[in-house]
Each structure stands twice: as structure tokens, then as C-alpha cells.
Design a protein around this motif. Structure first.
Motif, short mmCIF file in Angstrom:
data_model
loop_
_atom_site.label_atom_id
_atom_site.label_comp_id
_atom_site.label_asym_id
_atom_site.label_seq_id
_atom_site.Cartn_x
_atom_site.Cartn_y
_atom_site.Cartn_z
N THR A 179 39.38 21.59 41.45
CA THR A 179 38.76 20.41 40.74
C THR A 179 37.44 20.14 41.57
O THR A 179 37.10 20.32 42.94
N LEU A 180 36.63 19.18 41.04
CA LEU A 180 35.60 18.65 41.66
C LEU A 180 35.85 17.94 43.09
O LEU A 180 35.44 18.23 44.01
N VAL A 181 37.01 17.15 43.27
CA VAL A 181 37.35 16.37 44.05
C VAL A 181 37.86 17.19 45.29
O VAL A 181 37.51 17.07 46.45
N GLN A 229 30.06 10.44 50.29
CA GLN A 229 28.43 10.83 50.24
C GLN A 229 28.42 11.72 49.31
O GLN A 229 27.63 11.87 48.46
N MET A 230 29.26 12.78 49.60
CA MET A 230 29.41 13.89 48.39
C MET A 230 29.49 13.79 46.94
O MET A 230 28.96 14.04 46.06
N ALA A 231 30.54 12.79 46.84
CA ALA A 231 30.86 12.27 45.62
C ALA A 231 29.63 11.66 44.75
O ALA A 231 29.50 11.88 43.49
N LYS A 232 28.87 10.71 45.63
CA LYS A 232 27.71 10.25 45.01
C LYS A 232 26.80 11.14 44.38
O LYS A 232 26.28 11.11 43.45
N ASN A 246 34.50 11.14 41.45
CA ASN A 246 35.14 9.84 41.58
C ASN A 246 35.45 9.30 43.33
O ASN A 246 36.03 10.12 44.04
N GLU A 247 34.72 8.54 43.78
CA GLU A 247 34.38 8.06 45.09
C GLU A 247 35.81 7.56 45.86
O GLU A 247 36.16 8.05 46.92
#
Length: 189
Positions: free
Chosen positions: A117-119, A31-34, A39-40
Motif C-alpha cells: 500500500t502507499l502507506v 513529509q513523504m505523505a505530503k 494519509n499523514e
């Protein structure tokens, strides 16, 4: 690694309550990746597997730290810190996970670190705010994520809450947690 493989690994190893938590973290991370453009699949995999080593034997985890020359500081801590890096190590060496984003997210999901990192940030936050968590202040952090859409501020607030909790319990604090707090205190706005 395929999503189904990650689900099967987590389900086979974790108690049902922890497996359900991992499913919610993975779903929250997607949900947050969107929202944040991550990258989901990576977010799902890291979210599903982040607690893979949560219930491993402490002595066994310490042996892995020594044998594979992981950061010696890990030996000063128990499972609360160790299970992330050990899960990442197991996924890399036994299950062929090589994606650095996934491995870093698993490794640092409890401590955080500077310049994640974003992930990593997404999994760190998703673990804290998944729908069944009822930690003091979690509703406000959910608003920061889903309302304000400010991931760095969420990382800062979670790290601050974690530090305050650990200090109130007179517990040792992992160095990466301090680094995370200092780093995100400067960029949270």
C-alpha cells in the motif's frame, strides 16, 4: 489512536536512541505523505510505532507467532524480521489499532512485500532514509524520493541493497523480501 498516544507508547518502551529514530521516521513519513498524497496521520502512526517490539524477547515473540497462528516462516528468523509483525500484532490486540494501512506498514517495514500500500511504501522507505541514517547509497535514494519523486524506484533500490547486504553476510532471506524485489523490479521506472 491519537498521535500523542503513539508518541507516549514509543517513548515509554523504547530506549531513547530508538525512540528518536522512530520520531525521525514518523516525521520523514509525514513529509513523504505530503509529496505522494498519502494519509499523514496513518504515516505518522506507523512510523512512530514501527519499532515498538524491536527489543522484545525473542522467545516471547516466537510464542506470539505460534499462539496467534502468524506465518510459520517467521519462526525461522530473529528480531530483525519478527519485530515488525509482532509490533503490528501488539498494536492490534492490546491498543486497538485496526487500520490495515498502519498495521501492514508496521508488519512489513523491514522486509517489504509485493504490491505494498502507499502507506507501507512510505514507512518502508522512511525507515531507510530518515535524516540520521548513513547507509551506503542512502543519499541517492533520498534524491530518488525527494528529487525524482519516484517511490517505487526507492522501494526497489532499498530492497536490492538489503538483498545484497544479506547475501554478502551469508544470511537467510525472508520470502517477502524476494517478492518485493521481483515485484518492484518490474515497476520501478
Amino acid at each position: 489512536m491519537k498521535k500523542s498516544e503513539a508518541i507516549n507508547l514509543a517513548k515509554a518502551k523504547l530506549p531513547d536512541r530508538r525512540f528518536q529514530h522512530s520520531c525521525r521516521v514518523a516525521d520523514t513519513a509525514v513529509q513523504m505523505a505530503k509529496i505522494f498524497g498519502a494519509n499523514e496521520k496513518k504515516c505518522f502512526l506507523a512510523g512512530m510505532l514501527h519499532d515498538y517490539a524491536k527489543y522484545d524477547d525473542l522467545k516471547g515473540m516466537q510464542k506470539i507467532v505460534k499462539k496467534f497462528h502468524l506465518a510459520p516462516e517467521y519462526l525461522q528468523f530473529k528480531s530483525e524480521i519478527l519485530h515488525g509483525p509482532i509490533a503490528a500484532h501488539i498494536m492490534k490486540t492490546e491498543h486497538g489499532v485496526t487500520d490495515a494501512d498502519v498495521l501492514y506498514a508496521m508488519e512489513n517495514h523491514t522486509s517489504g512485500r509485493s504490491n505494498m500500500t502507499l502507506v507501507e511504501k512510505i514507512v518502508f522507505v522512511a525507515d531507510y532514509i530518515e535524516p540520521r541514517r548513513e547507509i551506503p547509497g542512502v543519499k541517492g535514494i533520498r534524491k530518488v524520493v525527494f528529487g525524482e519523486k519516484n517511490l517505487d524506484k526507492a522501494v526497489f533500490l532499498i530492497t536490492k541493497a538489503n538483498l545484497l547486504h544479506l547475501i554478502s553476510k551469508d544470511r537467510m532471506i525472508f520470502s517477502k523480501t524476494f517478492e518485493c524485489y521481483n515485484y518492484y523490479s518490474n515497476i520501478k521506472e
